[in-house]
Design a protein around this motif. Structure first.
Motif, PDB file in Angstrom:
ATOM      1  N   ALA A   1      66.983 -26.430  -0.140  1.00 28.71           N
ATOM      2  CA  ALA A   1      67.593 -26.128   1.151  1.00 28.71           C
ATOM      3  C   ALA A   1      67.787 -27.390   1.985  1.00 28.71           C
ATOM      4  O   ALA A   1      68.651 -27.449   2.846  1.00 28.71           O
ATOM      5  CB  ALA A   1      66.726 -25.118   1.903  1.00 28.71           C
ATOM      6  N   ASP A   2      66.966 -28.406   1.689  1.00 28.34           N
ATOM      7  CA  ASP A   2      67.049 -29.633   2.483  1.00 28.34           C
ATOM      8  C   ASP A   2      68.295 -30.455   2.161  1.00 28.34           C
ATOM      9  O   ASP A   2      68.772 -31.204   3.020  1.00 28.34           O
ATOM     10  CB  ASP A   2      65.802 -30.494   2.239  1.00 28.34           C
ATOM     11  N   ASN A   3      68.804 -30.352   0.923  1.00 28.49           N
ATOM     12  CA  ASN A   3      69.954 -31.186   0.580  1.00 28.49           C
ATOM     13  C   ASN A   3      71.233 -30.388   0.336  1.00 28.49           C
ATOM     14  O   ASN A   3      72.214 -30.924  -0.162  1.00 28.49           O
ATOM     15  CB  ASN A   3      69.639 -32.062  -0.648  1.00 28.49           C
ATOM     16  N   GLN A   4      71.252 -29.099   0.653  1.00 32.83           N
ATOM     17  CA  GLN A   4      72.458 -28.293   0.517  1.00 32.83           C
ATOM     18  C   GLN A   4      73.403 -28.547   1.693  1.00 32.83           C
ATOM     19  O   GLN A   4      72.953 -28.819   2.802  1.00 32.83           O
ATOM     20  CB  GLN A   4      72.107 -26.803   0.468  1.00 32.83           C
ATOM     21  N   PRO A   5      74.721 -28.433   1.441  1.00 32.74           N
ATOM     22  CA  PRO A   5      75.669 -28.553   2.556  1.00 32.74           C
ATOM     23  C   PRO A   5      75.409 -27.478   3.602  1.00 32.74           C
ATOM     24  O   PRO A   5      74.989 -26.361   3.271  1.00 32.74           O
ATOM     25  CB  PRO A   5      77.032 -28.352   1.876  1.00 32.74           C
ATOM     26  N   ARG A   6      75.662 -27.814   4.844  1.00 30.94           N
ATOM     27  CA  ARG A   6      75.400 -26.879   5.946  1.00 30.94           C
ATOM     28  C   ARG A   6      76.612 -26.787   6.867  1.00 30.94           C
ATOM     29  O   ARG A   6      77.410 -27.712   6.965  1.00 30.94           O
ATOM     30  CB  ARG A   6      74.181 -27.326   6.748  1.00 30.94           C
ATOM     31  N   TYR A   7      76.692 -25.654   7.530  1.00 36.54           N
ATOM     32  CA  TYR A   7      77.671 -25.455   8.585  1.00 36.54           C
ATOM     33  C   TYR A   7      76.918 -24.951   9.809  1.00 36.54           C
ATOM     34  O   TYR A   7      76.224 -23.939   9.732  1.00 36.54           O
ATOM     35  CB  TYR A   7      78.734 -24.428   8.164  1.00 36.54           C
ATOM     36  N   ASP A   8      77.018 -25.675  10.898  1.00 36.04           N
ATOM     37  CA  ASP A   8      76.280 -25.335  12.117  1.00 36.04           C
ATOM     38  C   ASP A   8      74.781 -25.174  11.827  1.00 36.04           C
ATOM     39  O   ASP A   8      74.110 -24.294  12.372  1.00 36.04           O
ATOM     40  CB  ASP A   8      76.845 -24.053  12.734  1.00 36.04           C
ATOM     41  N   GLY A   9      74.272 -26.021  10.932  1.00 32.92           N
ATOM     42  CA  GLY A   9      72.843 -26.040  10.644  1.00 32.92           C
ATOM     43  C   GLY A   9      72.358 -25.052   9.618  1.00 32.92           C
ATOM     44  O   GLY A   9      71.168 -25.020   9.302  1.00 32.92           O
ATOM     45  N   LYS A  10      73.252 -24.240   9.051  1.00 33.71           N
ATOM     46  CA  LYS A  10      72.841 -23.210   8.096  1.00 33.71           C
ATOM     47  C   LYS A  10      73.517 -23.426   6.746  1.00 33.71           C
ATOM     48  O   LYS A  10      74.651 -23.906   6.671  1.00 33.71           O
ATOM     49  CB  LYS A  10      73.175 -21.809   8.628  1.00 33.71           C
TER      50      LYS A  10
END
Length: 202
Positions: free
Chosen positions: A30-39
């Motif tokens: 979860a730490d290195n997955q792409p995020r959108y608005d923090g999720k």
């Protein structure tokens, strides 16, 4: 200097060469997955399953489109149309100039490959609700090319739906589908039968 027993092989590492590692490559976290608005993608997918705020759902659809359209297209398409079973996308218009569920859904599907979109439509027509079928038949009919016979067969099946609006929309869609070959002849004959039956019932 290490002591080696008699007869034991001695592994010699040439100087200057990197030591080999047998550790497997690190899995994405979860730490290195792409995020959108923090999720992450999975977090937005969970919001789509549980949230009922129209504005929040519109955000979730936008996030899923940006994060996973190229890698999870089938999953996103299926999940968004499943939401149409319980939410009236059409009546949920723009609120405070924010994108609506309807506009975000149209934007999502307009960017999906035709095969993916039509596969999702066919699935929803087969197992969805009256609400989701009406939405698919009325609004989700824009694509570059008709590529799925299963989609056509699903529309043919909804011509016999118990809901009169679904039947009417299905027949109207079949009459303008760019069909070819034996499927076109079959669909044309069936459409005429359905149209005659629908007219006679009015």
């Amino acid at each position: 200097v290490p002591v080696v027993g008699v007869g034991e092989p001695i592994a010699i590492q040439p100087p200057g060469l990197p030591t080999t590692s047998t550790k497997p490559p690190a899995k994405p976290t979860a730490d290195n997955q792409p995020r959108y608005d923090g999720k992450t993608f999975d977090e937005w997918l969970a919001i789509l399953d549980t949230e009922r705020s129209p504005a929040r759902l519109a955000d979730a659809i936008e996030a899923l489109r940006l994060l996973g359209r190229d890698t999870h297209a089938d999953k996103i398409a299926e999940s968004v149309l499943k939401l149409a079973r319980v939410m009236d996308f059409v009546s949920l218009g723009d609120n405070n100039n924010r994108p609506s569920i309807h506009t975000e859904t149209i934007k999502l599907f307009s960017g999906l490959p035709d095969q993916v979109a039509q596969r999702a439509y066919a699935n929803e027509l087969r197992i969805g609700t009256t609400r989701s079928r009406v939405f698919v038949l009325q609004y989700m009919t824009s694509w570059q090319k008709l590529v799925s016979d299963q989609y056509v067969l699903a529309v043919l099946a909804t011509c016999r739906d118990s809901d009169p609006q679904v039947r009417e929309l299905s027949i109207a869609l079949l009459e303008r589908l760019p069909l070819e070959g034996s499927l076109a002849r079959y669909a044309d004959s069936r459409t005429q039968q359905f149209r005659t039956a629908l007219t006679g019932a009015e």
